[in-house]
Scaffold this motif. Structure first.
Motif, short mmCIF file in Angstrom:
data_model
loop_
_atom_site.label_atom_id
_atom_site.label_comp_id
_atom_site.label_asym_id
_atom_site.label_seq_id
_atom_site.Cartn_x
_atom_site.Cartn_y
_atom_site.Cartn_z
N GLY A 1 -11.69 0.60 0.66
CA GLY A 1 -12.10 1.74 -0.15
C GLY A 1 -13.36 2.42 0.33
O GLY A 1 -13.88 3.29 -0.36
N MET A 2 -13.84 2.07 1.51
CA MET A 2 -15.04 2.69 2.07
C MET A 2 -14.63 3.76 3.09
O MET A 2 -13.98 3.46 4.08
N TYR A 3 -15.03 5.00 2.82
CA TYR A 3 -14.74 6.10 3.75
C TYR A 3 -15.85 6.18 4.79
O TYR A 3 -17.03 6.25 4.46
N ILE B 1 -13.47 4.21 -3.45
CA ILE B 1 -12.95 3.41 -4.57
C ILE B 1 -13.39 1.96 -4.38
O ILE B 1 -13.81 1.56 -3.29
N SER B 2 -13.29 1.18 -5.45
CA SER B 2 -13.69 -0.22 -5.37
C SER B 2 -12.66 -1.02 -4.57
O SER B 2 -11.50 -0.60 -4.45
N ALA C 1 -11.12 -3.58 -5.55
CA ALA C 1 -10.03 -3.94 -6.47
C ALA C 1 -9.01 -2.81 -6.59
O ALA C 1 -7.80 -3.01 -6.47
N ALA C 2 -9.51 -1.59 -6.86
CA ALA C 2 -8.61 -0.44 -6.97
C ALA C 2 -7.90 -0.19 -5.65
O ALA C 2 -6.72 0.20 -5.62
N ASN C 3 -8.59 -0.42 -4.56
CA ASN C 3 -8.02 -0.24 -3.24
C ASN C 3 -6.86 -1.22 -3.02
O ASN C 3 -5.78 -0.83 -2.53
N TYR C 4 -7.05 -2.47 -3.41
CA TYR C 4 -6.01 -3.49 -3.24
C TYR C 4 -4.78 -3.16 -4.08
O TYR C 4 -3.65 -3.28 -3.61
N MET C 5 -4.99 -2.74 -5.33
CA MET C 5 -3.86 -2.37 -6.20
C MET C 5 -3.04 -1.25 -5.57
O MET C 5 -1.81 -1.28 -5.57
N THR C 6 -3.74 -0.26 -5.03
CA THR C 6 -3.06 0.88 -4.40
C THR C 6 -2.29 0.44 -3.17
O THR C 6 -1.14 0.87 -2.95
N ASN C 7 -2.89 -0.42 -2.36
CA ASN C 7 -2.21 -0.91 -1.16
C ASN C 7 -0.94 -1.66 -1.50
O ASN C 7 0.08 -1.55 -0.81
N GLU C 8 -0.97 -2.45 -2.58
CA GLU C 8 0.20 -3.21 -2.98
C GLU C 8 1.35 -2.29 -3.39
O GLU C 8 2.50 -2.56 -3.10
N ILE C 9 1.02 -1.19 -4.04
CA ILE C 9 2.06 -0.25 -4.47
C ILE C 9 2.64 0.49 -3.26
O ILE C 9 3.86 0.63 -3.11
N LEU C 10 1.76 0.96 -2.37
CA LEU C 10 2.20 1.79 -1.25
C LEU C 10 2.89 1.01 -0.15
O LEU C 10 3.49 1.60 0.74
N SER C 11 2.80 -0.31 -0.17
CA SER C 11 3.42 -1.11 0.90
C SER C 11 4.84 -1.56 0.56
O SER C 11 5.49 -2.19 1.39
N LYS C 12 5.33 -1.25 -0.64
CA LYS C 12 6.70 -1.63 -1.01
C LYS C 12 7.70 -0.73 -0.29
O LYS C 12 7.49 0.48 -0.17
#
Length: 776
Positions: free
Chosen positions: A465-467, A485-486, A488-499
Motif C-alpha cells: 500500500g505504499m506508493y 492504503i494500510s 491490511a486494506a492492501n492485503y484484502m484487495t489483493n485477495e479479491i483481485l487474485s481470484k
C-alpha cells in the motif's frame, strides 16, 4: 671610471628585470581583462543519447547542426584511451600550460627555413580551442588559439580538457567525438575499444576525407600500424600489446545509431540532458515490443490497431519496459503517438483503490453486503456494464464483477474529495487539474488518467500500500513516497483481485498452467474506446492499454477480452513459472465471523455465518440489525406499533428488514419477499423513521417540455417495508394515492413545482423542480 661603469651596468640590469616584471604583471592583468571581456566559447551542444540499465546506447538524436556529437563522460575515458591519445597527439600534455613553447619554437624555425608549413605546434588544448572557435589557418588564428588554450587551462582540469578534445575531434562526415565514432564504426562504447581500434580512430582526424571507415580500411590499417610501431619504439606499450594490435583485423563500416525505445526516448529528450541513463531492460523491452506488435496484428480484423505497455520492477520501483504503441513507424493509426503517456478514460480501474480506502475508513469489509439496484444522485443515475441489477451483493463480488452501482455508492460514502486528493498525491496530473469538475462518475472512468499513472498506482498494491513514484532514469533521486492504503486494506484487495473465477477472466485462455499468480483489474471506457488491464505480483506490475489513437470505439473492445490476454502473455514471458511467494497476511489484518446477509457482526438471530477479513479498531463493530420484531394481529394482516397495539389478540413475529430500494427491485423482478403487514389504519401516531424517497422527478432539476406534445412526468418513490400506501401532493394539493412502489404520471404546469409524498405512517418527503415549456 671602471667603478662608474659597473654601477651603471648593475642599475641597468635591475631596471631591465624591473621592467620585465612590470611587463609580465601587465601581461597577466591584460590576460585576465581579456579573459573577462572575451570568455572562452565553451558551450557545446551534444547529441542527446539514451542508454539502457547497462549503460549501452539504445537511442540518440542529432544536434541542431545535424551532427552526431555524443558526450563522452569522464568515467568512459579508459586508461588505454587516455594513454594512446596523449602518446600520439601531445606527450607533454600534463606538463605544459596549454601551449608548448618548445614545440612552438621548433615549428617556427622549421617553417621559417623551409619557407612552408612543415610541422605544427598544436597541443591538445589548442586543438580544443580550434574546435570551439574554428577559423582560417593563419598567424592571427594561431595566436587566438594560444590565448584560448590558456583560458581553457585556467578554467578546466587536464582530464576535463582531454574530455573536451575527445568530444569535439572530427571523424569524417557529421561524426564528431570518440563516442559517436566508436558507436557508429565499432558498435561499442569508447571504454570498450581495443588499442588497435583507438589508434585507428586517432589517425582519422588528420585526414578525414581520405581515411573513410568502410571505404579506406586498408589505408587506415597501414597508418594505424605505423603509429603502433612508433608506440613500440617509444616503449609506450608492451611488445605483446603491440603485436596483438598489429594482428587485429579491421572490418568496421559506418553503421546507424540504434533507435530502440522511441516513445520514452522522445519524452525524456524533451525534459533535457545530454546523456539520459534509463532503467530500461533492453531484453525485456524488445520481447514486449514483439509481443505487442504480434498481438495487435491479430486484432486488426476487429479494427483494434494499437496498444501500450508499461512494466515496473516492484523490488526497485524502476520502469524496465515502456512501449508507447504497437509499431512506432505505423502511420495507419498514429504509431508515433505515445499511448503510455496519453490521457484516457480509465474505466473501472480505480475501483480497487476506492474499496481499499473504504476498508481503511471502517466503512466496508470484503463481506459487507451492498445493494446493486437503481439509484439516482441529483440526476446522476449510473448503470452496470451489462445494464442489469443484481440486488444484494458483497463488496467482494462487486469488485470481482466490477459492478458500477456499488462502486458509486462506496464513493458517495467515502466522499469523492478524499479519493481525488489521494490520486493527486500519487501524481495523477489530469485529475489534479480537473479536481473541481469531478464528481461521483470519477469511479466509473469520468476522469483523465494515463497508463504511466495507473501502472504506478497499482505498483503500490505490490508494496503493502505504499506508493513510490516510478523511476525512469538512473538519475532519479527524489521519490514521491505516499502511504496510499494500510497493509491490511492492501492485503484484502489483493485477495479479491487474485481470484481467477471471475467474469473478466479472458475467454479461451488456456495457457495458465504455469503462469505466475497475479492480481489484476480490468477496465473499459465509455463508448468502448479504451481497454485496460493492470496486473501485479511481488516481482512486476504490468499495465496494458489497448484501443485506437483515432478515438474510434469498437464493439469487441473490452479490458477482459482484449487487454487481459496481452497482459497474461507478457507475464508468461517475463515471469514464467515463477516460484515467488504470494503476499502474506499482515498483523493489522484479522479474521472474524459475520452474518452472510449483511456482513455485520452476527446477532442472536443470524443463522448463516461466513468468515471475513477486518481491521481491528477500524472496521465497524455494528451488530446485524437485519431482523425486526413486529406486533401483528392474529390473522397476520395488520401490524401495530406500541401506541396502537391491543391489549390482547395479537402476536409477535420476526421480519427481515428490506430497505426501500430492494423492495422496488424485488417488485420489478417479481421476486417474493416477506412483507410487513399494513399498519393499523386507526393508529393516529405519526411515525418517525425513513420517509419515502422520491426518485422521480429528481429534486432540484429543471425539466424542458415540448409545448406541442407535452409528455407527463413520472412519479416514483421508495418506501420502508411496513408501508402499503403513499399519497402524492402537487403544490400542496392532493393529487393521487397509490400502492407503495406503484408508478404514477402527471402533466406539470410551467414554473416551480413542489411535489410531496406521504406514506401511510404520516412520514413525508418534499422535493422541488422547475418546468419550462419550449418549442422543439
Amino acid at each position: 671610471m671602471k667603478k662608474i661603469n659597473f654601477s651603471i651596468t648593475k642599475k641597468g640590469v635591475l631596471r631591465f628585470f624591473k621592467r620585465l616584471g612590470i611587463g609580465f604583471i601587465g601581461l597577466i592583468i591584460l590576460f585576465f581583462l581579456l579573459n573577462w571581456i572575451f570568455p572562452v566559447p565553451d558551450k557545446v551542444e551534444y547529441s542527446t543519447i539514451i542508454t539502457d540499465n547497462k549503460g549501452e546506447v539504445i537511442n540518440a538524436f542529432l544536434t541542431r547542426d545535424q551532427k552526431w556529437r555524443m558526450k563522452t563522460e569522464l568515467e568512459e575515458i579508459s586508461p588505454l584511451l587516455q594513454k594512446t591519445i596523449i602518446a600520439k597527439e601531445d606527450k607533454h600534455f600534463y606538463s605544459h600550460p596549454g601551449v608548448n613553447p618548445f614545440a612552438v619554437a621548433r615549428a617556427f624555425f622549421n617553417n621559417l627555413f623551409q619557407m612552408r608549413r612543415t610541422s605544427g605546434a598544436s597541443t591538445i588544448t589548442m586543438q580544443v580551442a580550434k574546435a570551439l572557435e574554428p577559423g582560417k589557418r593563419n598567424i592571427s588564428s594561431k595566436i587566438r588559439e594560444m590565448f584560448r588554450a590558456f583560458q581553457l587551462e585556467l578554467k578546466y582540469s587536464k582530464k576535463e580538457i582531454l574530455q573536451l578534445y575527445l568530444n569535439l575531434v572530427p571523424y569524417g562526415g557529421n561524426i564528431e567525438g570518440v563516442k559517436a565514432a566508436s558507436i557508429l564504426y565499432f558498435k561499442k562504447n569508447p571504454d570498450h575499444l581495443s588499442l588497435a581500434e583507438i589508434t585507428a580512430l586517432s589517425i582519422i582526424p588528420n585526414n578525414p576525407s581520405s581515411l573513410v571507415v568502410g571505404k579506406h580500411n586498408d589505408r587506415i590499417i597501414n597508418e594505424r600500424n605505423g603509429w603502433l610501431k612508433k608506440f613500440a619504439n617509444n616503449k609506450v606499450f608492451t611488445q605483446k600489446e603491440i603485436e596483438d594490435a598489429l594482428n587485429e583485423p579491421m572490418n568496421a563500416t559506418r553503421g546507424t545509431v540504434p533507435h530502440y525505445l522511441p516513445h520514452l526516448s522522445y519524452k525524456l529528450k524533451r525534459e533535457g540532458g545530454d546523456i539520459i541513463n534509463t532503467n530500461i531492460d533492453l531484453n525485456t523491452q524488445l520481447k514486449t515490443e514483439k509481443l505487442v506488435e504480434d498481438y495487435i496484428r491479430t486484432q486488426r480484423l476487429k479494427n483494434i490497431k494499437n496498444a501500450a505497455v508499461v512494466i515496473i520492477d516492484n523490488k526497485t520501483n524502476k520502469v524496465i519496459t515502456y512501449v508507447g504503441s504497437s509499431n512506432f513507424f505505423d502511420t495507419t493509426d498514429g504509431g508515433q503517438v505515445n499511448g503510455a503517456n496519453a490521457v484516457r478514460q480509465p474505466g473501472s480501474t480505480l475501483k480497487p483503490l476506492l474499496y481499499a480506502m473504504c476498508f481503511d475508513e471502517g466503512l466496508l469489509t470484503p463481506k459487507t453486503v451492498m445493494t446493486d439496484v437503481a439509484v439516482n444522485y441529483d440526476g446522476y443515475a449510473p448503470e452496470n456494464y451489462d445494464e442489469k441489477f443484481n440486488g444484494y451483493v458483497t463488496v467482494e463480488k462487486a469488485l470481482e464483477h466490477s459492478l458500477n452501482i456499488p462502486a458509486v455508492k462506496g464513493l458517495k460514502m467515502l466522499g469523492h474529495e478524499k479519493m481525488i486528493q489521494k490520486l493527486s498525491n500519487c501524481n495523477f496530473k489530469q485529475i489534479q487539474k480537473d479536481r473541481r469538475k469531478l464528481g461521483l462518475s470519477l469511479i466509473l472512468g469520468g476522469c483523465g488518467t494515463t497508463l504511466e499513472e495507473l501502472t504506478g498506482l497499482f505498483s503500490s498494491f505490490a508494496n503493502d500500500g505504499m506508493y513510490i513514484s516510478p523511476s525512469y532514469t538512473q538519475n532519479d533521486t527524489v521519490y514521491n513516497k505516499v502511504r496510499v492504503i494500510s497493509p491490511a486494506a492492501n492485503y484484502m484487495t489483493n485477495e479479491i483481485l487474485s481470484k481467477i473465477n471471475r467474469p473478466d477472466f479472458p475467454l479461451n485462455w488456456a495457457a495458465t498452467e504455469k503462469m505466475p499468480k497475479i492480481a489484476w483489474k480490468t477496465g473499459t471506457s465509455y463508448g468502448r474506446k479504451d481497454a485496460w488491464s493492470i496486473g501485479y505480483n511481488k516481482n512486476y506490475t504490468v499495465g496494458v492499454w489497448s484501443g485506437n489513437f483515432s478515438g474510434v470505439g469498437v464493439a469487441d473492445l473490452s479490458g477482459a477480452n482484449i487487454a487481459t490476454p496481452l497482459l497474461f502473455k507478457i507475464f508468461n514471458t517475463i515471469d514464467y513459472d515463477s516460484d515467488e511467494e504470494w503476499f502474506t497476511q499482515p498483523n493489522d489484518c484479522d479474521i472474524r465471523q459475520v452474518c452472510s446477509e449483511t456482513g455485520l457482526a452476527p446477532s442472536e438471530h443470524c443463522s448463516s455465518l461466513v468468515t471475513d477479513y477486518f481491521i481491528p479498531l477500524i472496521s465497524s463493530t455494528k451488530v446485524c440489525d437485519n431482523w425486526q420484531e413486529i406486533i401483528i394481529s392474529a390473522s397476520e394482516k395488520i401490524s401495530f406499533c406500541k401506541s396502537c397495539a391491543p391489549e390482547n389478540g395479537y402476536k409477535k413475529k420476526w421480519y427481515k428488514v428490506v430497505p426501500p430500494d430492494m423492495q422496488s427491485w424485488f417488485e420489478e423482478n417479481r421476486i417474493a419477499y416477506q412483507k410487513i403487514p399494513q399498519h393499523n389504519p386507526d393508529c393516529e401516531l405519526i411515525f418517525k423513521g425513513a420517509a419515502p424517497a422520491v426518485t422521480s422527478p429528481v429534486n432540484g432539476t429543471e425539466y424542458l417540455i415540448n409545448k406541442k406534445d407535452p409528455e407527463p412526468l413520472q412519479l416514483i418513490c421508495k418506501t420502508a417495508n411496513d408501508v402499503s400506501k403513499v399519497y402524492w401532493y402537487i403544490n400542496n394539493k392532493f393529487y393521487k394515492s397509490s400502492n407503495a412502489g406503484e408508478k404514477q404520471f402527471f402533466v406539470p404546469e410551467e414554473g416551480p413545482i413542489k411535489i410531496s409524498c406521504t406514506d401511510d405512517k404520516g412520514r413525508n418527503r418534499d422535493i422541488k423542480i422547475t418546468v419550462k415549456y419550449v418549442s422543439l
